[in-house]
Write a protein that holds these residues in place. Structure first.
Motif, PDB file in Angstrom:
ATOM      1  N   PRO A  77       0.554  -1.365   0.071  1.00  0.00           N
ATOM      2  CA  PRO A  77       0.448  -0.406  -0.170  1.00  0.00           C
ATOM      3  C   PRO A  77       0.406   0.977  -0.072  1.00  0.00           C
ATOM      4  O   PRO A  77       0.112   1.980  -0.512  1.00  0.00           O
ATOM      5  N   VAL A  78       1.811   1.558   0.911  1.00  0.00           N
ATOM      6  CA  VAL A  78       2.455   3.035   0.493  1.00  0.00           C
ATOM      7  C   VAL A  78       2.890   3.003  -0.867  1.00  0.00           C
ATOM      8  O   VAL A  78       3.224   3.649  -1.501  1.00  0.00           O
ATOM      9  N   GLY A  79       3.525   2.269  -1.554  1.00  0.00           N
ATOM     10  CA  GLY A  79       3.649   2.196  -2.709  1.00  0.00           C
ATOM     11  C   GLY A  79       2.436   2.887  -3.831  1.00  0.00           C
ATOM     12  O   GLY A  79       2.880   3.169  -4.827  1.00  0.00           O
ATOM     13  N   LEU A  80       0.945   2.533  -3.683  1.00  0.00           N
ATOM     14  CA  LEU A  80       0.012   2.597  -4.440  1.00  0.00           C
ATOM     15  C   LEU A  80       0.038   4.289  -3.655  1.00  0.00           C
ATOM     16  O   LEU A  80      -0.591   5.042  -4.498  1.00  0.00           O
ATOM     17  N   VAL A  85       2.183   6.034  -2.654  1.00  0.00           N
ATOM     18  CA  VAL A  85       3.230   7.325  -3.694  1.00  0.00           C
ATOM     19  C   VAL A  85       2.720   7.119  -4.724  1.00  0.00           C
ATOM     20  O   VAL A  85       2.585   8.417  -5.275  1.00  0.00           O
ATOM     21  N   TYR A  86       1.969   6.028  -5.788  1.00  0.00           N
ATOM     22  CA  TYR A  86       2.046   6.239  -6.785  1.00  0.00           C
ATOM     23  C   TYR A  86       0.614   7.505  -6.894  1.00  0.00           C
ATOM     24  O   TYR A  86       0.725   8.535  -8.183  1.00  0.00           O
ATOM     25  N   ALA A  87      -0.151   7.240  -6.160  1.00  0.00           N
ATOM     26  CA  ALA A  87      -1.192   7.869  -6.221  1.00  0.00           C
ATOM     27  C   ALA A  87      -1.060   9.565  -5.798  1.00  0.00           C
ATOM     28  O   ALA A  87      -1.266  10.416  -6.910  1.00  0.00           O
ATOM     29  N   ALA A  88       0.336   9.854  -5.402  1.00  0.00           N
ATOM     30  CA  ALA A  88       0.655  10.945  -5.351  1.00  0.00           C
ATOM     31  C   ALA A  88       1.108  11.533  -6.343  1.00  0.00           C
ATOM     32  O   ALA A  88       1.372  12.683  -6.559  1.00  0.00           O
ATOM     33  N   LEU A  89       2.165  11.244  -7.048  1.00  0.00           N
ATOM     34  CA  LEU A  89       2.839  11.626  -8.374  1.00  0.00           C
ATOM     35  C   LEU A  89       1.923  11.013  -9.557  1.00  0.00           C
ATOM     36  O   LEU A  89       3.161  11.097 -10.483  1.00  0.00           O
ATOM     37  N   ARG A  90       0.837  10.425  -9.647  1.00  0.00           N
ATOM     38  CA  ARG A  90       0.193  10.191 -10.479  1.00  0.00           C
ATOM     39  C   ARG A  90       0.335  11.109 -11.804  1.00  0.00           C
ATOM     40  O   ARG A  90       0.633  10.604 -13.011  1.00  0.00           O
TER      41      ARG A  90
END
Length: 147
Positions: free
Chosen positions: A121-124, A126-131
């Motif tokens: 979930p941490v990767g998810l 970070v992805y959402a923040a940088l999408r």
């Protein structure tokens, strides 16, 4: 069968996909893995088999109504292995979504994939923040037509 051997096999199954996406993100093989469903079906089938076996063992009295009940359910090594396979399948599926969502991100996505592999979930998050940055330049989705 030895649960350590099964763990080694199941743990190794998704690694070629992770490594391809991290080190050759724009390759034909990376795109093939992003478009395929069979790797997740294999992991899901492994999960189902492990879960079924774990639940068939005597004394597997865990439940999901309390933390203590969940912990009880994972005291059996086969149940813990089923839970681990669940993580492997879903973390890799989240990574698949990222790869498909940001196909032009290339190596910019690699650190996020490492986070997703190691901490799900941490990767998810970070992805959402940088999408927006990762998908910049991608074709926008068409606006829905009014009914």
């Amino acid at each position: 069968m030895d649960p350590e051997l099964v763990f080694s096999i199941v743990n190794a199954l998704p690694m070629p996909i992770w490594l391809t996406w991290m080190f050759a993100p724009r390759s034909k093989l990376a795109r093939y893995f992003a478009d395929a469903l069979w790797p997740w079906l294999i992991l899901a089938a492994c999960y189902l088999a492990l879960l079924g076996y774990a639940l068939s063992l005597p004394g597997n009295g865990g439940n999901f109504s309390s933390l203590a009940g969940v912990m009880q359910g994972f005291t059996n090594e086969w149940a813990a292995l089923a839970g681990w396979t669940h993580y492997l399948c879903f973390d890799l599926f989240v990574a698949r979504w990222m790869i498909r969502d940001a196909p032009e991100a290339g190596y910019k996505l690699s650190p996020i994939l490492v986070l997703t592999l190691m901490f799900g979930p941490v990767g998810l998050l970070v992805y959402a923040a940088l999408r927006g940055w990762l998908t910049k330049g991608a074709e926008p989705e068409p606006e829905p037509e009014p009914s």
